[in-house]
Scaffold this motif. Structure first.
Motif, PDB file in Angstrom:
ATOM      1  N   VAL A  56       7.998  11.353  -5.525  1.00  0.00           N
ATOM      2  CA  VAL A  56       7.159  10.456  -4.716  1.00  0.00           C
ATOM      3  C   VAL A  56       7.100  10.945  -3.267  1.00  0.00           C
ATOM      4  O   VAL A  56       6.040  10.922  -2.630  1.00  0.00           O
ATOM      5  CB  VAL A  56       7.697   9.015  -4.791  1.00  0.00           C
ATOM      6  CG1 VAL A  56       6.998   8.123  -3.771  1.00  0.00           C
ATOM      7  CG2 VAL A  56       7.508   8.460  -6.199  1.00  0.00           C
TER       8      VAL A  56
ATOM      9  N   ASN B 188       3.132   8.340  -3.646  1.00  0.00           N
ATOM     10  CA  ASN B 188       3.297   7.341  -4.704  1.00  0.00           C
ATOM     11  C   ASN B 188       1.974   7.154  -5.437  1.00  0.00           C
ATOM     12  O   ASN B 188       1.320   6.108  -5.360  1.00  0.00           O
ATOM     13  CB  ASN B 188       3.774   6.025  -4.095  1.00  0.00           C
ATOM     14  CG  ASN B 188       4.210   5.019  -5.157  1.00  0.00           C
ATOM     15  OD1 ASN B 188       4.516   5.395  -6.285  1.00  0.00           O
ATOM     16  ND2 ASN B 188       4.235   3.751  -4.796  1.00  0.00           N
ATOM     17  N   GLU B 189       1.588   8.209  -6.156  1.00  0.00           N
ATOM     18  CA  GLU B 189       0.314   8.245  -6.856  1.00  0.00           C
ATOM     19  C   GLU B 189       0.523   8.063  -8.353  1.00  0.00           C
ATOM     20  O   GLU B 189       1.581   8.415  -8.895  1.00  0.00           O
ATOM     21  CB  GLU B 189      -0.401   9.580  -6.599  1.00  0.00           C
ATOM     22  CG  GLU B 189      -0.630   9.897  -5.133  1.00  0.00           C
ATOM     23  CD  GLU B 189      -1.659   8.976  -4.500  1.00  0.00           C
ATOM     24  OE1 GLU B 189      -2.473   8.379  -5.245  1.00  0.00           O
ATOM     25  OE2 GLU B 189      -1.639   8.838  -3.254  1.00  0.00           O
TER      26      GLU B 189
ATOM     27  N   TYR C 208       3.430   9.546 -12.120  1.00  0.00           N
ATOM     28  CA  TYR C 208       3.961   8.903 -13.318  1.00  0.00           C
ATOM     29  C   TYR C 208       3.284   9.446 -14.579  1.00  0.00           C
ATOM     30  O   TYR C 208       3.877   9.469 -15.652  1.00  0.00           O
ATOM     31  CB  TYR C 208       3.806   7.390 -13.189  1.00  0.00           C
ATOM     32  CG  TYR C 208       4.429   6.884 -11.906  1.00  0.00           C
ATOM     33  CD1 TYR C 208       5.805   6.732 -11.789  1.00  0.00           C
ATOM     34  CD2 TYR C 208       3.637   6.626 -10.785  1.00  0.00           C
ATOM     35  CE1 TYR C 208       6.376   6.314 -10.605  1.00  0.00           C
ATOM     36  CE2 TYR C 208       4.205   6.207  -9.589  1.00  0.00           C
ATOM     37  CZ  TYR C 208       5.585   6.057  -9.500  1.00  0.00           C
ATOM     38  OH  TYR C 208       6.152   5.656  -8.325  1.00  0.00           O
TER      39      TYR C 208
END
Length: 246
Positions: free
Chosen positions: A60, A65-66, A70
């Motif tokens: 991240v 934090n895209e 994930y």
């Protein structure tokens, strides 16, 4: 010390861990059976802790934090699912006596070689981003190599391989870790190798959840269940505490 030197040392050290499989030749079978499941549980906790508390936060920070971060975790998880489905591979082999002669040993070595290659890319990418993250990622990867190599070497010997040949091929399959590390280093000038960190985290989560936890969850005695649960928590907790210190 340069990043390339760290990658080289980590690769050589990981290959050397393959030699630990020969311990199965000198340990009494009762003692081996007693220690292998706690080792597996410890490795599972370490892998999950490393992925959740170190590799994902580092991903991240490096990539933002895209959703894609994930997605790479999911892709790493899926890649090992596909690998296992097609090559019928498990990291832990508790029952060596039911392995027949034939291609099984070669499948295990091929899958381990591919796994180590992917692991080498992930660990080298961590070193390229940050040396401290690289060391932690290597330690996490090494934690599950011990029970894996114990199981794989024992399986090869019990399925008919000569001891020297089994040890040699085990080391050769582990050497692909270093090859993967060099590939990541060479690619680092052209692509952002940070993308390999969440991918490797997905690999680690799969190994822990699909291969290792089912192994020790079959423990039958109450005492055994307590021991493997505690060792799992030790691995998980140690990585959590380490994350708070670095």
């Amino acid at each position: 010390m340069s990043t390339l030197a760290w990658i080289t040392i980590s690769g050589v050290a990981m290959s050397a861990l393959a030699l630990i499989g020969s311990v199965t030749l000198v340990l009494p079978s009762r003692m081996f059976d007693r220690i292998v499941l706690p080792l597996v549980a410890l490795a599972a906790g370490s892998l999950l802790g490393g992925a959740l508390f170190h590799m994902l936060p580092a991903s991240v920070v490096a990539l933002g934090n895209e959703l894609s971060v994930y997605g790479l975790v999911a892709l790493g998880f899926l890649s090992f699912l596909v690998l296992e489905q097609f090559l019928h591979w498990h990291h832990c082999h508790r029952d060596h006596n039911h392995v027949s002669h034939g291609p099984v040993g070669y499948l295990i070595l091929a899958a381990d070689g591919l796994h180590n290659f992917i692991g080498g890319i992930g660990v080298a990418s961590a070193f390229i981003i940050d040396i401290q993250l690289g060391v932690i990622t290597w330690l996490i990867a090494a934690a599950h190599e011990v029970p894996q190599e114990l199981g794989d070497f024992g399986l090869l010997v019990h399925s008919g391989w000569r001891k020297g040949r089994a040890l040699m091929f085990n080391v050769l399959s582990a050497a692909t870790f270093l090859v993967g590390g060099y590939v990541a280093y060479l690619l680092s000038g052209d692509i952002d190798v940070a993308v390999f960190i969440p991918f490797a985290a997905g690999n680690f989560i799969y190994i822990a959840a699909a291969d290792l936890i089912p192994e020790f969850s079959h423990e039958e005695t109450a005492r055994g269940k307590v021991v493997v649960t505690l060792t799992f928590l030790v691995g998980l907790g140690a990585l959590y505490l380490l994350a708070g210190m670095v």
